[in-house]
Design a protein around this motif. Structure first.
Motif, PDB file in Angstrom:
ATOM      1  N   ASP A 291      43.316   2.959 151.635  1.00  0.00           N
ATOM      2  CA  ASP A 291      44.477   3.409 152.287  1.00  0.00           C
ATOM      3  C   ASP A 291      45.699   3.062 151.776  1.00  0.00           C
ATOM      4  OD1 ASP A 291      43.020   4.901 154.229  1.00  0.00           O
ATOM      5  OD2 ASP A 291      43.377   3.089 155.733  1.00  0.00           O
ATOM      6  N   LYS A 292      45.735   1.708 151.125  1.00  0.00           N
ATOM      7  CA  LYS A 292      46.965   1.411 150.342  1.00  0.00           C
ATOM      8  C   LYS A 292      47.166   2.156 149.146  1.00  0.00           C
ATOM      9  CE  LYS A 292      48.696  -2.870 148.291  1.00  0.00           C
ATOM     10  NZ  LYS A 292      48.319  -4.005 147.942  1.00  0.00           N
ATOM     11  N   VAL A 293      46.113   2.197 148.136  1.00  0.00           N
ATOM     12  CA  VAL A 293      46.193   3.059 146.982  1.00  0.00           C
ATOM     13  C   VAL A 293      46.080   4.407 147.118  1.00  0.00           C
ATOM     14  CG1 VAL A 293      45.143   2.957 144.769  1.00  0.00           C
ATOM     15  CG2 VAL A 293      45.240   0.842 145.895  1.00  0.00           C
ATOM     16  N   ASN A 294      44.775   4.994 147.480  1.00  0.00           N
ATOM     17  CA  ASN A 294      44.615   6.428 147.728  1.00  0.00           C
ATOM     18  C   ASN A 294      45.439   7.284 148.624  1.00  0.00           C
ATOM     19  OD1 ASN A 294      42.641   5.493 145.784  1.00  0.00           O
ATOM     20  ND2 ASN A 294      40.984   6.047 146.947  1.00  0.00           N
ATOM     21  N   ALA A 295      45.876   6.773 149.596  1.00  0.00           N
ATOM     22  CA  ALA A 295      46.384   7.596 150.520  1.00  0.00           C
ATOM     23  C   ALA A 295      48.136   7.129 150.395  1.00  0.00           C
ATOM     24  CB  ALA A 295      46.203   7.387 151.967  1.00  0.00           C
ATOM     25  N   ASP A 296      48.586   6.024 150.974  1.00  0.00           N
ATOM     26  CA  ASP A 296      50.055   5.760 150.970  1.00  0.00           C
ATOM     27  C   ASP A 296      50.426   5.519 149.577  1.00  0.00           C
ATOM     28  OD1 ASP A 296      49.626   5.613 153.856  1.00  0.00           O
ATOM     29  OD2 ASP A 296      49.282   3.045 153.569  1.00  0.00           O
ATOM     30  N   GLY A 297      49.884   4.908 148.701  1.00  0.00           N
ATOM     31  CA  GLY A 297      50.409   4.665 147.219  1.00  0.00           C
ATOM     32  C   GLY A 297      50.624   5.856 146.738  1.00  0.00           C
ATOM     33  N   ILE A 298      49.645   6.691 146.424  1.00  0.00           N
ATOM     34  CA  ILE A 298      49.880   8.215 145.797  1.00  0.00           C
ATOM     35  C   ILE A 298      50.929   8.966 146.500  1.00  0.00           C
ATOM     36  CG2 ILE A 298      48.696  10.274 145.264  1.00  0.00           C
ATOM     37  CD1 ILE A 298      47.509   7.957 143.377  1.00  0.00           C
ATOM     38  N   GLN A 299      50.896   9.046 147.899  1.00  0.00           N
ATOM     39  CA  GLN A 299      51.839   9.772 148.442  1.00  0.00           C
ATOM     40  C   GLN A 299      53.360   9.249 148.011  1.00  0.00           C
ATOM     41  OE1 GLN A 299      51.516  12.507 150.585  1.00  0.00           O
ATOM     42  NE2 GLN A 299      49.396  12.364 150.694  1.00  0.00           N
TER      43      GLN A 299
ATOM     44  N   ASP B 286      56.114  13.233 130.708  1.00  0.00           N
ATOM     45  CA  ASP B 286      54.895  13.783 131.503  1.00  0.00           C
ATOM     46  C   ASP B 286      54.074  12.758 132.284  1.00  0.00           C
ATOM     47  OD1 ASP B 286      55.278  16.846 130.781  1.00  0.00           O
ATOM     48  OD2 ASP B 286      55.180  15.789 128.833  1.00  0.00           O
ATOM     49  N   VAL B 287      53.441  12.957 133.391  1.00  0.00           N
ATOM     50  CA  VAL B 287      52.663  11.813 133.875  1.00  0.00           C
ATOM     51  C   VAL B 287      51.438  12.521 134.262  1.00  0.00           C
ATOM     52  CG1 VAL B 287      52.624  10.272 135.674  1.00  0.00           C
ATOM     53  CG2 VAL B 287      54.666  10.410 134.841  1.00  0.00           C
ATOM     54  N   VAL B 288      50.381  11.919 134.122  1.00  0.00           N
ATOM     55  CA  VAL B 288      49.000  12.273 134.647  1.00  0.00           C
ATOM     56  C   VAL B 288      48.689  11.001 135.691  1.00  0.00           C
ATOM     57  CG1 VAL B 288      46.677  12.979 134.113  1.00  0.00           C
ATOM     58  CG2 VAL B 288      48.498  13.530 132.596  1.00  0.00           C
ATOM     59  N   ILE B 289      48.335  11.526 136.899  1.00  0.00           N
ATOM     60  CA  ILE B 289      47.848  10.575 137.911  1.00  0.00           C
ATOM     61  C   ILE B 289      46.271  10.307 138.004  1.00  0.00           C
ATOM     62  CG2 ILE B 289      48.123   9.712 140.378  1.00  0.00           C
ATOM     63  CD1 ILE B 289      50.760  11.262 140.217  1.00  0.00           C
ATOM     64  N   LEU B 290      45.675   9.565 137.598  1.00  0.00           N
ATOM     65  CA  LEU B 290      44.285   9.620 137.627  1.00  0.00           C
ATOM     66  C   LEU B 290      43.864   8.175 138.367  1.00  0.00           C
ATOM     67  CD1 LEU B 290      43.904   9.776 133.763  1.00  0.00           C
ATOM     68  CD2 LEU B 290      42.714  11.232 135.455  1.00  0.00           C
ATOM     69  N   ALA B 291      44.916   7.552 138.732  1.00  0.00           N
ATOM     70  CA  ALA B 291      44.699   6.005 139.485  1.00  0.00           C
ATOM     71  C   ALA B 291      43.982   6.043 140.857  1.00  0.00           C
ATOM     72  CB  ALA B 291      45.840   5.147 139.542  1.00  0.00           C
ATOM     73  N   GLY B 292      43.239   5.274 141.307  1.00  0.00           N
ATOM     74  CA  GLY B 292      42.715   5.183 142.610  1.00  0.00           C
ATOM     75  C   GLY B 292      41.376   4.372 142.663  1.00  0.00           C
ATOM     76  N   LEU B 293      41.113   4.243 143.988  1.00  0.00           N
ATOM     77  CA  LEU B 293      39.639   3.703 144.285  1.00  0.00           C
ATOM     78  C   LEU B 293      39.083   4.830 144.352  1.00  0.00           C
ATOM     79  CD1 LEU B 293      40.302   0.932 146.968  1.00  0.00           C
ATOM     80  CD2 LEU B 293      40.029   0.995 144.382  1.00  0.00           C
TER      81      LEU B 293
ATOM     82  N   TYR C 292      35.955  -1.000 151.137  1.00  0.00           N
ATOM     83  CA  TYR C 292      37.467  -1.381 151.119  1.00  0.00           C
ATOM     84  C   TYR C 292      38.311  -0.532 151.782  1.00  0.00           C
ATOM     85  CZ  TYR C 292      35.455  -4.602 148.020  1.00  0.00           C
ATOM     86  OH  TYR C 292      34.376  -5.765 147.203  1.00  0.00           O
ATOM     87  N   PRO C 293      38.056  -0.113 152.921  1.00  0.00           N
ATOM     88  CA  PRO C 293      38.877   0.940 153.828  1.00  0.00           C
ATOM     89  C   PRO C 293      40.445   0.769 153.830  1.00  0.00           C
ATOM     90  CG  PRO C 293      37.873  -0.306 155.369  1.00  0.00           C
ATOM     91  CD  PRO C 293      37.129  -0.867 154.114  1.00  0.00           C
ATOM     92  N   ASP C 294      40.882  -0.569 153.795  1.00  0.00           N
ATOM     93  CA  ASP C 294      42.253  -0.962 154.030  1.00  0.00           C
ATOM     94  C   ASP C 294      42.897  -0.625 152.440  1.00  0.00           C
ATOM     95  OD1 ASP C 294      42.122  -1.180 156.471  1.00  0.00           O
ATOM     96  OD2 ASP C 294      42.093  -3.622 156.397  1.00  0.00           O
TER      97      ASP C 294
ATOM     98  N   LEU D 142      34.706  15.384 153.449  1.00  0.00           N
ATOM     99  CA  LEU D 142      33.901  14.757 154.251  1.00  0.00           C
ATOM    100  C   LEU D 142      33.920  13.214 154.211  1.00  0.00           C
ATOM    101  CD1 LEU D 142      30.597  16.716 153.464  1.00  0.00           C
ATOM    102  CD2 LEU D 142      32.060  17.093 155.433  1.00  0.00           C
ATOM    103  N   SER D 143      34.508  12.655 153.079  1.00  0.00           N
ATOM    104  CA  SER D 143      34.800  11.209 153.072  1.00  0.00           C
ATOM    105  C   SER D 143      36.104  10.811 152.843  1.00  0.00           C
ATOM    106  CB  SER D 143      33.979  10.672 151.621  1.00  0.00           C
ATOM    107  OG  SER D 143      34.735  11.361 150.471  1.00  0.00           O
ATOM    108  N   LYS D 144      36.436   9.420 153.298  1.00  0.00           N
ATOM    109  CA  LYS D 144      37.592   8.818 153.118  1.00  0.00           C
ATOM    110  C   LYS D 144      38.379   9.286 151.867  1.00  0.00           C
ATOM    111  CE  LYS D 144      39.877   4.470 154.215  1.00  0.00           C
ATOM    112  NZ  LYS D 144      40.463   5.139 155.713  1.00  0.00           N
ATOM    113  N   TYR D 145      37.823   9.223 150.817  1.00  0.00           N
ATOM    114  CA  TYR D 145      37.913   9.414 149.473  1.00  0.00           C
ATOM    115  C   TYR D 145      38.634  10.864 149.330  1.00  0.00           C
ATOM    116  CZ  TYR D 145      37.835  10.244 144.466  1.00  0.00           C
ATOM    117  OH  TYR D 145      37.851  10.716 143.073  1.00  0.00           O
ATOM    118  N   ALA D 146      37.750  11.885 149.828  1.00  0.00           N
ATOM    119  CA  ALA D 146      38.124  13.133 149.839  1.00  0.00           C
ATOM    120  C   ALA D 146      39.316  13.619 150.513  1.00  0.00           C
ATOM    121  CB  ALA D 146      36.769  14.005 150.023  1.00  0.00           C
TER     122      ALA D 146
END
Length: 185
Positions: free
Chosen positions: A97-105, A76-83, A92-94, A146-150
């Protein structure tokens, strides 16, 4: 049943990850923890590192080598990683994107065909944004990021829900909702 499984906590050395690890270890589960220590928080995990059922791996989930090592014998895997949070993702918008958006996807797809039972993506109450009339949000509230994170979290939720029936694991979302209760989708 429970203690014959091993869980990988990706980004598991932080505040939430250590609580999850303690719970799993208390219930006899073996735990791998993959963390890159971007927040320099090693002290959070030091007590757990003494437990024989706990295996700490320093590395980045974006690295195939680190992820492959961390997934060894995992069920089993639990994904908690991210900025985490709006301030760091604005700063650190780039990287966000690398971690929270592209990386998780990409991670969701990289976990397919690994004979995993369940993959749990831990999301956030930030997905609800501001509610009308100061109403307290719960898991039935409309998402209003409302935020890039969300926005990255909401996009990840949509992706993992759309993977149901298309991957060989059970995709699940846990969202920290009202009064810190957990809501599963």
């Amino acid at each position: 049943m429970f203690n014959d499984r091993k869980t990988l906590l990706i980004g598991g050395a932080g505040y939430v990850g250590t609580a999850v690890a303690r719970h799993l270890l208390k219930n006899g589960r073996n735990v791998n923890c993959l963390d890159n220590f971007i927040y320099e928080h090693r002290e959070c995990i030091s007590e757990l590192d003494k437990n024989e059922k706990f295996n700490l791996l320093e590395g980045d989930f974006l690295s195939d080598a680190a992820l492959n090592l961390a997934l060894r014998d995992v069920s089993d895997v639990v994904i908690l990683a991210g900025l985490v949070g709006d301030p760091i993702t604005k700063k650190y918008p780039d990287e966000s994107d690398k971690v929270n958006a592209d990386g998780i996807q990409k991670l969701f797809l990289r976990l397919d065909r690994r004979q995993l039972k369940r993959v749990i993506f831990v999301s956030t109450c930030s997905n609800y944004g501001l509610q009308h009339d100061d109403k307290l949000a719960d898991e039935h509230s409309e998402l209003n990021p409302l935020s890039k994170y969300a926005h990255a979290k909401v996009d990840a939720e949509k992706t993992i829900l759309n993977l149901r029936g298309k991957v060989d694991y059970k995709p699940t979302i846990l969202r920290f909702a009202t009064a810190f209760g957990l809501s599963e989708r």
